[in-house]
Scaffold this active site. Structure first.
Site, short mmCIF file in Angstrom:
data_model
loop_
_atom_site.label_atom_id
_atom_site.label_comp_id
_atom_site.label_asym_id
_atom_site.label_seq_id
_atom_site.Cartn_x
_atom_site.Cartn_y
_atom_site.Cartn_z
N GLY A 46 0.82 -1.20 0.00
CA GLY A 46 0.00 0.00 0.00
C GLY A 46 0.86 1.25 0.00
O GLY A 46 2.00 1.23 0.47
N CYS A 94 5.87 -0.09 7.07
CA CYS A 94 5.54 1.10 6.28
C CYS A 94 6.74 1.47 5.42
O CYS A 94 7.87 1.47 5.92
CB CYS A 94 5.19 2.25 7.22
SG CYS A 94 4.77 3.78 6.35
N LEU A 95 6.50 1.77 4.14
CA LEU A 95 7.61 2.10 3.24
C LEU A 95 8.33 3.37 3.68
O LEU A 95 9.48 3.59 3.30
CB LEU A 95 7.10 2.25 1.80
CG LEU A 95 6.59 0.95 1.17
CD1 LEU A 95 6.06 1.22 -0.23
CD2 LEU A 95 7.69 -0.11 1.12
N HIS A 136 -4.45 1.75 7.52
CA HIS A 136 -3.09 2.28 7.62
C HIS A 136 -2.90 3.44 6.62
O HIS A 136 -2.37 4.50 6.97
CB HIS A 136 -2.11 1.13 7.36
CG HIS A 136 -0.66 1.51 7.28
ND1 HIS A 136 0.30 0.94 8.09
CD2 HIS A 136 0.01 2.37 6.46
CE1 HIS A 136 1.49 1.45 7.77
NE2 HIS A 136 1.34 2.32 6.79
N GLU A 137 -3.37 3.24 5.38
CA GLU A 137 -3.17 4.26 4.34
C GLU A 137 -4.04 5.50 4.58
O GLU A 137 -3.59 6.62 4.34
CB GLU A 137 -3.45 3.68 2.94
CG GLU A 137 -2.59 2.49 2.54
CD GLU A 137 -1.10 2.68 2.75
OE1 GLU A 137 -0.62 3.84 2.70
OE2 GLU A 137 -0.40 1.68 2.98
N HIS A 140 -2.40 7.77 6.87
CA HIS A 140 -1.38 8.61 6.22
C HIS A 140 -1.98 9.91 5.69
O HIS A 140 -1.34 10.96 5.71
CB HIS A 140 -0.76 7.88 5.02
CG HIS A 140 0.41 7.00 5.35
ND1 HIS A 140 1.57 7.49 5.91
CD2 HIS A 140 0.61 5.67 5.18
CE1 HIS A 140 2.44 6.48 6.06
NE2 HIS A 140 1.87 5.36 5.64
NI NI Z 1 2.66 3.41 5.60
#
Ligand code: NI
Length: 171
Positions: A46, A94-95, A136-137, A140
């Site tokens: 994601g 998380c990226l 989660h997204e 953000h």
């Molecule tokens: Ni993330």
């Protein structure tokens, strides 16, 4: 499609609240295509637009985890309209916080309203990994990171570690 650089903790942009998307323009289509390309390259399941530095309410997700059988999904202005009482714990990453994981408890199932790239308003019910990922997204989009759901001790530790790495110029 272009792979764009990821925004990494402690970059202050990760704390911005992103702006809603208006009409689906070429700019938005390109943004979504670049986000998918960047997400697959990372690789991740994601991505939110702010993670490539664009403060717009755009999320890409593909939980299929099989590069020969991709199921890209794009969510414009996603919002949770219902969440189950039952919770589920998932070891999230998380990226923007590479190589750090932590267990987060979130509703097990959610109903999400969004617009797709055709500009159609849609609603889906998500469970399992997709439910975790979409929550989660959406976090953000409001400047919230999964580490905010961990204990203060754990959060402070990871923020400190990334701040030090940034100072050294490692990221
Ligand atoms: Ni993330």
């Amino acid at each position: 499609m272009t792979i764009r650089p990821l925004v990494i903790l402690p970059d202050a942009r990760l704390r911005l609240a992103s702006e809603p998307v208006g009409p689906v323009t070429d700019e938005i289509r390109t943004l979504a295509a670049d986000m998918l390309e960047t997400m697959y390259d990372a690789p991740g399941v994601g991505l939110a637009a702010i993670q490539i530095g664009v403060p717009r309410r755009v999320v890409t997700i593909d939980t299929s985890k099989d590069e020969n059988d991709r199921h890209p999904q794009v969510f414009l202005n996603p919002e949770i309209v219902w969440a189950s009482e039952e919770k589920r714990i998932y070891d999230e990453g998380c990226l923007s916080i590479p190589e750090f994981y932590g267990e987060v408890e979130r509703p097990d199932r959610v109903r999400v309203r969004f617009r797709d790239l055709q500009g159609e308003e849609r609603e889906i019910e998500a469970d399992g990994l997709l439910a975790t990922c979409i929550q989660h997204e959406i976090d953000h989009l409001d400047g919230v990171l999964f580490i905010d759901h961990l204990s203060k001790l754990k959060r402070d530790r990871v923020v400190k570690k990334f701040a030090k790495a940034a100072k050294r110029g490692d990221v």
